[in-house]
Design an enzyme around this catalytic site. Structure first.
Site, PDB file in Angstrom:
ATOM      1  N   HIS A 101       0.666  -1.093  -0.009  1.00 44.65           N
ATOM      2  CA  HIS A 101      -0.017   0.056  -0.058  1.00 44.65           C
ATOM      3  C   HIS A 101       0.773   1.047   0.176  1.00 44.65           C
ATOM      4  CE1 HIS A 101      -2.668   3.099   1.169  1.00 44.65           C
ATOM      5  NE2 HIS A 101      -3.706   2.400   0.639  1.00 44.65           N
ATOM      6  N   GLU A 172      -4.330   1.927  -7.136  1.00 40.69           N
ATOM      7  CA  GLU A 172      -4.494   2.856  -6.104  1.00 40.69           C
ATOM      8  C   GLU A 172      -3.466   3.975  -6.518  1.00 40.69           C
ATOM      9  OE1 GLU A 172      -6.728   1.563  -2.550  1.00 40.69           O
ATOM     10  OE2 GLU A 172      -4.622   1.705  -2.131  1.00 40.69           O
TER      11      GLU A 172
HETATM   12  O1  LIG Z   1      -6.278   3.376   0.488  1.00 43.38           O
HETATM   13  C1  LIG Z   1      -7.445   2.953   0.238  1.00 43.38           C
HETATM   14  C2  LIG Z   1      -7.530   1.568   0.563  1.00 43.38           C
HETATM   15  O2  LIG Z   1      -6.825   0.751   1.035  1.00 43.38           O
HETATM   16  C3  LIG Z   1      -8.156   4.082  -0.139  1.00 43.38           C
HETATM   17  O3  LIG Z   1      -8.654   4.805   0.946  1.00 43.38           O
HETATM   18  P1  LIG Z   1      -9.380   6.030   0.806  1.00 43.38           P
HETATM   19  O4  LIG Z   1     -10.580   5.362   0.130  1.00 43.38           O
HETATM   20  O5  LIG Z   1      -9.843   6.412   2.023  1.00 43.38           O
HETATM   21  O6  LIG Z   1      -9.038   7.093  -0.044  1.00 43.38           O
END
Ligand SMILES: O=C(CO)COP(=O)(O)O
Length: 255
Positions: A101, A172
């Site tokens: 992450h 992400e």
């Molecule tokens: O990093 C995320 C999921 O692990 C996304 O988080 P948010 O939707 O709070 O931005």
């Protein structure tokens, strides 16, 4: 039947112990009765903090909700104070684990060597990595996809073939995490479709989107993603239910 959409969430470090159990109870209750889940159109995973894994695993017993940790050690069991092994997670009944992450890369200096080691170790213990990839700066989708494919190749470099667990790639974009809104639907679709095409040709796996995702986004993505990786915008469990409603609507529209 088409593969279910994967709807997952990491609770990060937002909630307290009881609050986590309450939230997981609400989502489990929703999952037990929601047709998107009971009819197999949505598959769920939840990643709560380590201390809550055992009670949450017990809570979801009898459902198909996958429970996973937000991190794991890259080392086998031994003298690694403060770490949690893949072996223990698998023994407990976890079925997935988050790796790479953006917050761990940024705040804990996790580099690509570590991400690759964790990915391989998770796989050999039958834990599906939820492998997070994403570009640092907002830019064009071509460049973003190339960077993410590079990150996937690096992360999977140590993983034996064939893979021993399903691979979940969470796209992400770093700049869309913790933001007021997700990346544009055009950007998400363009990148996720490229990543999915890559995975389809390289051992399989599915691509989901995360980064300020919430109700309404899945519908706007028109089938270009295999699911969503949710954060803050499902802290009210009713939002989780709304997303499952969207899964039903999408399923009905695809028939
Ligand atoms: O990093 C995320 C999921 O692990 C996304 O988080 P948010 O939707 O709070 O931005």
């Amino acid at each position: 039947m088409t593969a279910p959409l994967l709807i997952g969430t990491s609770l990060k470090m937002y909630f307290g112990y009881q609050q986590t159990l309450d939230w997981c109870r609400q989502v489990t209750d929703i999952a037990r009765r929601h047709p998107a889940v009971t009819q197999g159109h949505a598959a769920l995973f939840i990643m709560p903090s380590f201390p809550t894994l055992a009670p949450v695993l017990e809570m979801v017993r009898g459902t198909d909700i996958r429970i996973g940790a937000q991190n794991l050690s890259d080392q086998p069991p031994g003298a690694w104070t403060g770490e949690v092994s893949a072996a223990m997670l698998a023994e407990m009944g976890c079925r997935c684990v988050e790796i790479g992450h953006a917050e761990r890369r940024r705040h804990f200096h996790e580099d690509e060597t570590l991400v690759a080691a964790k990915t391989a170790l998770a796989m050999t213990h039958g834990l599906s990595p939820v492998l997070c990839v994403g570009e640092g700066e907002e830019g064009d989708p071509e460049a973003a996809a190339s960077e993410c494919i590079r990150q996937m190749e690096s992360a999977l470099a140590e993983t034996p073939h064939p893979r021993e667990a399903d691979l979940i790639v969470a796209y992400e974009p770093h700049w869309a995490i913790g933001a007021s809104q997700p990346a544009s639907s055009e950007h998400i679709s363009a990148v996720c479709m490229k990543l999915q095409a890559y995975l389809d040709g390289h051992g399989g796996g599915c691509v989901i989107y995360g980064g300020s995702a919430g109700p309404g986004l899945l519908s706007r993505l028109e089938g270009s993603v295999q699911g969503m990786f949710l954060g803050r915008f499902v802290h009210d469990a009713r939002a989780f239910e709304q997303i499952l409603d969207e899964v039903m609507t999408l399923h009905a529209a695809s028939r």
